[in-house]
Design an enzyme around this catalytic site. Structure first.
Site, PDB file in Angstrom:
ATOM      1  N   GLU A   1       0.826  -1.206   0.000  1.00  0.00           N
ATOM      2  CA  GLU A   1       0.000   0.000   0.000  1.00  0.00           C
ATOM      3  C   GLU A   1       0.865   1.263   0.000  1.00  0.00           C
ATOM      4  O   GLU A   1       0.536   2.253  -0.664  1.00  0.00           O
ATOM      5  CB  GLU A   1      -0.938   0.002   1.208  1.00  0.00           C
ATOM      6  CG  GLU A   1      -1.988  -1.098   1.197  1.00  0.00           C
ATOM      7  CD  GLU A   1      -3.113  -0.834   0.204  1.00  0.00           C
ATOM      8  OE1 GLU A   1      -3.090   0.220  -0.464  1.00  0.00           O
ATOM      9  OE2 GLU A   1      -4.023  -1.686   0.101  1.00  0.00           O
TER      10      GLU A   1
ATOM     11  N   ARG B   1       0.653   3.896  -3.198  1.00  0.00           N
ATOM     12  CA  ARG B   1       0.031   5.179  -2.854  1.00  0.00           C
ATOM     13  C   ARG B   1       1.051   6.283  -2.642  1.00  0.00           C
ATOM     14  O   ARG B   1       0.946   7.364  -3.232  1.00  0.00           O
ATOM     15  CB  ARG B   1      -0.839   5.034  -1.595  1.00  0.00           C
ATOM     16  CG  ARG B   1      -1.962   4.013  -1.724  1.00  0.00           C
ATOM     17  CD  ARG B   1      -2.935   4.152  -0.576  1.00  0.00           C
ATOM     18  NE  ARG B   1      -3.819   3.007  -0.455  1.00  0.00           N
ATOM     19  CZ  ARG B   1      -5.039   3.055   0.066  1.00  0.00           C
ATOM     20  NH1 ARG B   1      -5.533   4.191   0.491  1.00  0.00           N
ATOM     21  NH2 ARG B   1      -5.782   1.962   0.166  1.00  0.00           N
TER      22      ARG B   1
ATOM     23  N   ASP C   1      -5.792  -9.626  -7.404  1.00  0.00           N
ATOM     24  CA  ASP C   1      -6.200  -8.880  -8.587  1.00  0.00           C
ATOM     25  C   ASP C   1      -5.058  -8.248  -9.378  1.00  0.00           C
ATOM     26  O   ASP C   1      -4.880  -8.493 -10.575  1.00  0.00           O
ATOM     27  CB  ASP C   1      -7.218  -7.805  -8.195  1.00  0.00           C
ATOM     28  CG  ASP C   1      -6.783  -6.953  -7.014  1.00  0.00           C
ATOM     29  OD1 ASP C   1      -5.738  -7.239  -6.406  1.00  0.00           O
ATOM     30  OD2 ASP C   1      -7.511  -5.995  -6.680  1.00  0.00           O
TER      31      ASP C   1
ATOM     32  N   GLU D   1     -12.840   1.101  -9.349  1.00  0.00           N
ATOM     33  CA  GLU D   1     -12.572   0.121 -10.406  1.00  0.00           C
ATOM     34  C   GLU D   1     -13.583   0.130 -11.554  1.00  0.00           C
ATOM     35  O   GLU D   1     -13.212  -0.052 -12.718  1.00  0.00           O
ATOM     36  CB  GLU D   1     -12.463  -1.288  -9.804  1.00  0.00           C
ATOM     37  CG  GLU D   1     -11.168  -1.530  -9.050  1.00  0.00           C
ATOM     38  CD  GLU D   1     -11.138  -0.896  -7.678  1.00  0.00           C
ATOM     39  OE1 GLU D   1     -10.034  -0.685  -7.136  1.00  0.00           O
ATOM     40  OE2 GLU D   1     -12.233  -0.576  -7.133  1.00  0.00           O
TER      41      GLU D   1
END
Length: 583
Positions: A215, A219, A349, A485
């Site tokens: 993360e 980010r 994903d 998404e």
């Protein structure tokens, strides 16, 4: 006018004692004595020097974000001499940029073919700002979110808009760093300046706390890299280098798989307290960022460390399910945890997303990345792609324990539609991929057909022809984090097809967010249940609302879709655009 009068208006030729005039006349005689060829060469060099100095001064004086101030069509008709000189200057600047950062894949186009985003100032893209009322509404939404964050959570990670407070996850001003590139793209100079000053003067990574490696990479590192590429401000590059070194601590002891958590100050790394496993997406979705960091700093170790993970997954393979991988990998042994869920949702994903995007980022030079991606898409369509009943919406389910099919689909899976579009347009994948992308994009829109017009986190699809409803939303899955998404998918689909229904879907999603998630006093909140208009709030504004959701909405709704062309930029999984390179 007599000669004396003329000379009285030429201060470089006449002084009180006549000395300047004599000196100048001597210079003039010396000039005339030179060979004509030498005089011509010196004249050309003087003109080039004047143009170059003027161009450099103008570039240095440019603001961080500026509206386009150039009429491209008019510029194409300047006189030949100036045009030739300008091309020489641009070529020199391009060569300098290539030496510094590496070449961009696409070759520059002729002036009359330039698209609006290709108008450059100092080699940087210049954004036009909102082009229509819908884009202006999205910008207003971003500003409302920013105002709430600034009023109640400035310098902290995320806003809690209901309680008018904040939460700290990494303690790195996450919302500022994650969303500054959205403000740049929207042309919001005030917000960009505020963010830039805070990042420059107040952001510190010298924090004795563990953060999630994945993360933080997508980010924080991703946000800083994108800000650097969009502004040219080397402060962002230096900050990216700082945090990149710290995050590299996740690679411990020469192991091919990084630990899931890393301490920003000590650079120590560890697995979560409950397991030695890291999720597949955590370890295989840092490569775009670390490769880009290597290319802008010249330190190859970042790319080597991160790409070794991709190589390792490629070498051990996922043969049992034809390239579809288990969702957990052991950070100590480097092996998959057998019998875990096969999914394109949470924890797996972006592995598939980065197979393709790494291939594009490297100028399509690493063929096994595309081969692994292509194989996984074939297996996805064979094992996971199904149709609901009674209306035959195509969706991507899961294999629980690797064997038992479940008609469960996370909202996260909507990313796959956009990835399939990219693979068809820029990686020569089968035409069928675009059709699957369209079908999945439509299915994701079905997820928004709720009382609030917001999509839940997870849906299940009905496969019993005797039942009436295709989409089932279970109580524990009905919350909405305002994820990006689906809008991301519609953005790619609109770029590929020009079908305005995708803009309509995106606009409807924005209207729902603005109606049911907007909080008076600033900010937006995740909601507990999309199935009722009596909204209860979760009191958190995720940083990805500003970093991704509003960014993709803004780009989707543009009249002119040439900003940030997909053959020149690749978006990381947090929506941060990074340049495509030649290698």
């Amino acid at each position: 006018m007599n000669r004396l009068a003329r000379e009285s208006q030429l201060p470089f030729f006449v002084t009180e004692d006549g000395a300047r005039r004599k000196a100048t006349m001597a210079i003039s005689r010396y000039w005339r004595s030179m060979p004509r060829l030498l005089r011509s060469i010196l004249t050309i060099l003087l003109i080039i020097t004047i143009v170059f100095v003027g161009s450099t001064w103008t570039s240095a004086a440019a603001p961080i974000v500026a509206p386009i101030a150039i009429d491209v069509e008019a510029q194409a008709h300047i006189n030949n001499g100036n045009e030739i000189m300008q091309k020489k200057v641009e070529a020199a600047e391009e060569e300098e940029l290539r030496d510094k950062e590496g070449a961009v894949v696409a070759e520059p186009v002729a002036a009359e073919e330039k698209r609006p985003n290709e108008v450059k100032e100092g080699g940087l893209p210049v954004f036009r700002g909102p082009q229509n009322d819908r884009q202006r509404a999205v910008v207003a939404g971003f500003k409302h979110a920013w105002a709430g964050y600034k009023a109640h959570a400035w310098g902290h990670d995320q806003l809690k808009p209901i309680s008018k407070s904040y939460s700290d996850w990494f303690d790195t001003g996450l919302t500022i760093v994650d969303s500054i590139d959205t403000a740049i793209i929207m042309g919001l100079k005030e917000e960009v300046d505020e963010a830039t000053v805070w990042i420059r003067d107040s952001l510190s990574f010298e924090k004795d706390r563990y953060v999630n490696f994945f993360e933080s990479t997508i980010r924080v590192l991703g946000g800083l890299l994108s800000a650097y590429h969009l502004t040219g401000d080397t402060m962002f590059r230096d900050r990216a280098l700082d945090v990149g070194h710290r995050l590299s601590g996740a690679f411990q002891g020469g192991r091919p798989v990084p630990m899931s958590d890393v301490n920003l100050k000590t650079r120590a790394a560890k697995s979560p307290s409950w397991s030695d496993e890291s999720s597949l997406s955590e370890v295989t979705t840092v490569q775009l960022e670390f490769r880009d960091l290597s290319r802008i700093t010249g330190d190859e170790s970042f790319e080597e460390l991160s790409f070794n993970v991709s190589k390792h997954i490629h070498e051990i393979g996922c043969a049992k399910h034809g390239g579809l991988c288990d969702m957990y990998v052991n950070a100590k042994t480097g092996q998959f945890k057998p019998g875990t869920t096969i999914t394109f949702g949470a924890r797996a994903d972006s592995y598939y997303e980065y197979l393709l995007k790494q291939y594009l980022q490297t100028g399509k030079t690493v063929e096994w990345l595309l081969s692994d991606y292509s194989q996984s898409m074939t297996s996805m369509s064979q094992l996971l792609l199904k149709e609901s009943q009674p209306n035959k919406h195509r969706f991507v389910g899961e294999l629980i324990g690797g064997d038992s099919f479940s008609p469960k689909m996370d909202h996260l899976v909507c990313f796959l539609s956009g990835t399939l579009v990219l693979s068809r347009l820029y990686a020569d994948q089968p035409e069928e991929h675009l059709q699957i992308a369209k079908d999945l994009g439509a299915t994701c829109q079905e997820m928004y057909k709720t009382a609030t017009g917001l999509a839940p986190e997870i849906v299940h699809f009905n496969m019993d022809a005797s039942k009436a409803d295709d989409v089932i939303i279970k109580p524990l899955d009905s919350h909405c984090l305002l994820r990006p998404e689906a809008v991301e998918a519609w953005f790619y689909l609109y770029r590929a097809t020009g079908d305005e229904k995708y803009q309509e879907w995106g606009w409807a999603a924005f209207e729902a967010i603005d109606k049911y998630a907007r909080i008076a006093g600033g900010g937006y909140s995740s909601v507990n249940n999309v199935k009722t208009t009596k909204v209860q709030y979760r009191d958190l504004m995720e940083s990805f609302l500003l970093a991704e959701t509003f960014k993709y909405m803004y780009l989707l709704l543009a009249d002119d879709q040439s900003e940030l062309p997909l053959d020149r930029w690749v978006f990381n999984t947090e929506g941060h655009p990074l340049p495509i390179r030649a290698h």
